[in-house]
Enzyme design. Sequence first.
Site, PDB file in Angstrom:
ATOM      1  N   ASP A 164      -7.570  12.306 -25.249  1.00 12.40           N
ATOM      2  CA  ASP A 164      -7.520  10.926 -24.765  1.00 12.40           C
ATOM      3  C   ASP A 164      -6.852  10.135 -25.887  1.00 12.40           C
ATOM      4  O   ASP A 164      -7.479   9.826 -26.895  1.00 12.40           O
ATOM      5  CB  ASP A 164      -8.945  10.423 -24.488  1.00 12.40           C
ATOM      6  CG  ASP A 164      -8.970   8.965 -24.056  1.00 12.40           C
ATOM      7  OD1 ASP A 164      -7.940   8.274 -24.208  1.00 12.40           O
ATOM      8  OD2 ASP A 164     -10.029   8.512 -23.585  1.00 12.40           O
ATOM      9  N   GLU A 208      -0.562   4.908  -0.495  1.00 11.17           N
ATOM     10  CA  GLU A 208      -1.312   6.142  -0.757  1.00 11.17           C
ATOM     11  C   GLU A 208      -0.389   7.341  -0.695  1.00 11.17           C
ATOM     12  O   GLU A 208       0.457   7.447   0.211  1.00 11.17           O
ATOM     13  CB  GLU A 208      -2.425   6.330   0.280  1.00 11.17           C
ATOM     14  CG  GLU A 208      -3.699   5.584  -0.052  1.00 11.17           C
ATOM     15  CD  GLU A 208      -3.769   4.240   0.619  1.00 11.17           C
ATOM     16  OE1 GLU A 208      -2.700   3.646   0.882  1.00 11.17           O
ATOM     17  OE2 GLU A 208      -4.895   3.778   0.891  1.00 11.17           O
ATOM     18  N   TYR A 229       0.849  -1.199   0.000  1.00  8.82           N
ATOM     19  CA  TYR A 229       0.000   0.000   0.000  1.00  8.82           C
ATOM     20  C   TYR A 229       0.875   1.236   0.000  1.00  8.82           C
ATOM     21  O   TYR A 229       1.887   1.284   0.701  1.00  8.82           O
ATOM     22  CB  TYR A 229      -0.920   0.028   1.230  1.00  8.82           C
ATOM     23  CG  TYR A 229      -2.333  -0.345   0.881  1.00  8.82           C
ATOM     24  CD1 TYR A 229      -3.036   0.419  -0.052  1.00  8.82           C
ATOM     25  CD2 TYR A 229      -2.968  -1.438   1.460  1.00  8.82           C
ATOM     26  CE1 TYR A 229      -4.339   0.083  -0.402  1.00  8.82           C
ATOM     27  CE2 TYR A 229      -4.264  -1.775   1.109  1.00  8.82           C
ATOM     28  CZ  TYR A 229      -4.944  -1.013   0.179  1.00  8.82           C
ATOM     29  OH  TYR A 229      -6.225  -1.337  -0.173  1.00  8.82           O
ATOM     30  N   THR A 264      -4.566   5.082 -21.706  1.00 11.27           N
ATOM     31  CA  THR A 264      -4.363   3.760 -21.118  1.00 11.27           C
ATOM     32  C   THR A 264      -2.974   3.315 -21.559  1.00 11.27           C
ATOM     33  O   THR A 264      -2.385   3.888 -22.477  1.00 11.27           O
ATOM     34  CB  THR A 264      -5.409   2.747 -21.614  1.00 11.27           C
ATOM     35  OG1 THR A 264      -5.494   2.845 -23.031  1.00 11.27           O
ATOM     36  CG2 THR A 264      -6.756   2.997 -20.995  1.00 11.27           C
ATOM     37  N   LYS A 307      -2.769  -0.580 -24.828  1.00  7.49           N
ATOM     38  CA  LYS A 307      -3.216  -0.759 -26.225  1.00  7.49           C
ATOM     39  C   LYS A 307      -1.976  -0.752 -27.131  1.00  7.49           C
ATOM     40  O   LYS A 307      -1.129  -1.623 -26.955  1.00  7.49           O
ATOM     41  CB  LYS A 307      -4.239   0.319 -26.555  1.00  7.49           C
ATOM     42  CG  LYS A 307      -5.488   0.200 -25.660  1.00  7.49           C
ATOM     43  CD  LYS A 307      -6.579   1.168 -26.036  1.00  7.49           C
ATOM     44  CE  LYS A 307      -7.852   0.878 -25.275  1.00  7.49           C
ATOM     45  NZ  LYS A 307      -7.994   1.648 -24.031  1.00  7.49           N
ATOM     46  N   ARG A 353      -2.366  -3.374 -18.068  1.00  4.99           N
ATOM     47  CA  ARG A 353      -3.674  -2.715 -18.009  1.00  4.99           C
ATOM     48  C   ARG A 353      -3.631  -1.593 -16.972  1.00  4.99           C
ATOM     49  O   ARG A 353      -3.636  -1.852 -15.771  1.00  4.99           O
ATOM     50  CB  ARG A 353      -4.700  -3.779 -17.609  1.00  4.99           C
ATOM     51  CG  ARG A 353      -6.143  -3.429 -17.749  1.00  4.99           C
ATOM     52  CD  ARG A 353      -6.939  -4.693 -17.906  1.00  4.99           C
ATOM     53  NE  ARG A 353      -6.616  -5.268 -19.211  1.00  4.99           N
ATOM     54  CZ  ARG A 353      -7.237  -4.926 -20.342  1.00  4.99           C
ATOM     55  NH1 ARG A 353      -8.221  -4.071 -20.317  1.00  4.99           N
ATOM     56  NH2 ARG A 353      -6.874  -5.466 -21.483  1.00  4.99           N
TER      57      ARG A 353
HETATM   58  N1  DSN Z   1     -12.824  -0.791 -24.359  1.00  4.32           N
HETATM   59  C1  DSN Z   1     -11.891   0.079 -25.022  1.00  4.32           C
HETATM   60  C2  DSN Z   1     -11.886  -0.151 -26.489  1.00  4.32           C
HETATM   61  O1  DSN Z   1     -12.111  -1.272 -26.881  1.00  4.32           O
HETATM   62  O2  DSN Z   1     -11.627   0.752 -27.268  1.00  4.32           O
HETATM   63  C3  DSN Z   1     -12.096   1.492 -24.689  1.00  4.32           C
HETATM   64  O3  DSN Z   1     -12.246   1.640 -23.314  1.00  4.32           O
END
Ligand code: DSN
Length: 417
Positions: free
Chosen positions: A201, A57, A55, A227, A230, A236
Site C-alpha cells: 500500500d 458500470e 453511470y 490513493t 497524497k 481523492r
Molecule cells: N487518513 C489517511 C492518513 O492520514 O494517512 C490514511 O487513510
Amino acid sequence: MKGEYKKLREKDKKASDILVNELKRQQSTLGLIASENFVSTNVLRATGSVFTNKYSEGYPAKRYYGGNKYVDEIEILAQERAKELFGAEHVNVQPYSGSPANLEVYFAVLNHGDKVLGMNLAHGGHLTHGHPINFSGKTYKFIQYGVDKKTHLIDYDEIRKLAKKEKPKLILSGATAYPREIDFKIFHEIAEEIGAISMVDMSHIAGLIAAKVHPSPFPFTDIITTTTHKTLRGPRGAMILCKEKFAKDIDRAVFPGMQGGPHNHTTAGMTVAFGEALKPEFKEYAKQIVKNCKTLAEELTNRGMNLVSGGTDNHLILADLTSLNISGKEAESLLEEVGIIVNKNMVPYDKRSPFDPSGIRIGTAGLTTRGMKESEMKLLAELMMKTLKNKDSKDYKLKVKQEVKQLCEDFPIYNDL
Ligand code: DSN
C-alpha cells in the site's frame, strides 16, 4: 472571491459561503497534514466536470449503460498514464478510495479467515491493514508486525521469522506514519520464500515513487494499492496496480464484487494529475518535498523536538512530544490556533490513547506545492517550537500568527479561483 464561485453564490449563498470559507482556510493556514496536498486548478476543473453525471458500470468497451464513449476514453487514458508512471502491467483506476482498494485486493485473493501479515496501526500501519475493529481484521486473520522498540525501524529479520512461523497467504507492507524508506524488495523476497502474495500500500509515498525519489515496489511486487491524493497530488481516489496474472481477479473484485458505477469525474481528475506527474517538473517537486522534510526534521531536532527514528527519509515526520511535556492533542490545537495544521498521532509503543496520543505527524507535500523551500522550513520549525514552548503566552501566539499569515501571503495558492 473571484469568478469561479460567483454563480454558486447567486443561487445558494449558504453553501457558497462554506465553500469559500474552506478555500480561505486552505489559503491562510500552513497545511502540514502528511496525507494531504493541493491539486492544480486543472485537476480541480477535471474533478468538478460533467463526468460526474455519468453511470458506467463495467470497464472500457464492456459497460452496462450506453453513452460511454468518452468515459471509456478518459478511463483508458488514466490507465495508460498510471502504467507509464509506475511501470505496471495492469491497473484498475475505479476504487473509490484507499480503504475500498485494500479491501478489494483482499476480496480478490483471499478467503474468509486467511492469514495476512500487516503493519500495526499503532506503529504506523493503517486501519485496513488488519486493525481488529476494521473489516480487514474482522474478516481475515491478520498477524501484525511493528517497528523495533529502540530504533523505531522495521526489523526485516523479525518479519522474516514471523512470516516463516505464521505462513500467511499475503504479506502487506506500506504505512501511514513511517518516516523512513521501506525496503519493498525484502518484503517481496520474504513472500516468495514462503509462497505468499506480496502486496504494497504505497498511498503515502506514491508521488515519491513516481518521481523515483523512493525505491519502487515495481516490477516485482504482486499487487499494489494507492490513493491518488497524497504525494501524487491528484483527486481523492485510488487505484490498484498488479501483475497481469492478478488482473482478472482484481477487476472482478472491484466491479461487480465491491463497487457499482465508477466515479468518472475522479477518473478525469486522475488523468490530468497523472499527466502532471509524468512531467519533469514533478520529479523536481518530489525531490523538494524530501529536502524540505529533512530540513524541517533537522531544525525541529536542533530546537529540542524528539523525532521517531531520529529523522526522516520521506515526506513525513513523526514527533514524540513526551519530553516537551505536551500531548499530541494539545499540540495539534495549539498549532491550529496560530494557523499551523498538523494531526495528533500515536508513536510506536505509545503509552497514551489514540484520542490523546504522545505525538504529532507533520508532512511537507502541501507546503512544497506552495513553493516553499529549505529557508521557509527553518522558519516553520522556529514558529512551531515557539508555539509549543510558550503555550501560555498570548504575545507569542499573536506574533507567530502574524508570521504564519505573512508566509501564506508570500506563497499563495488558488489565486485564480
Ligand atoms: N487518513 C489517511 C492518513 O492520514 O494517512 C490514511 O487513510
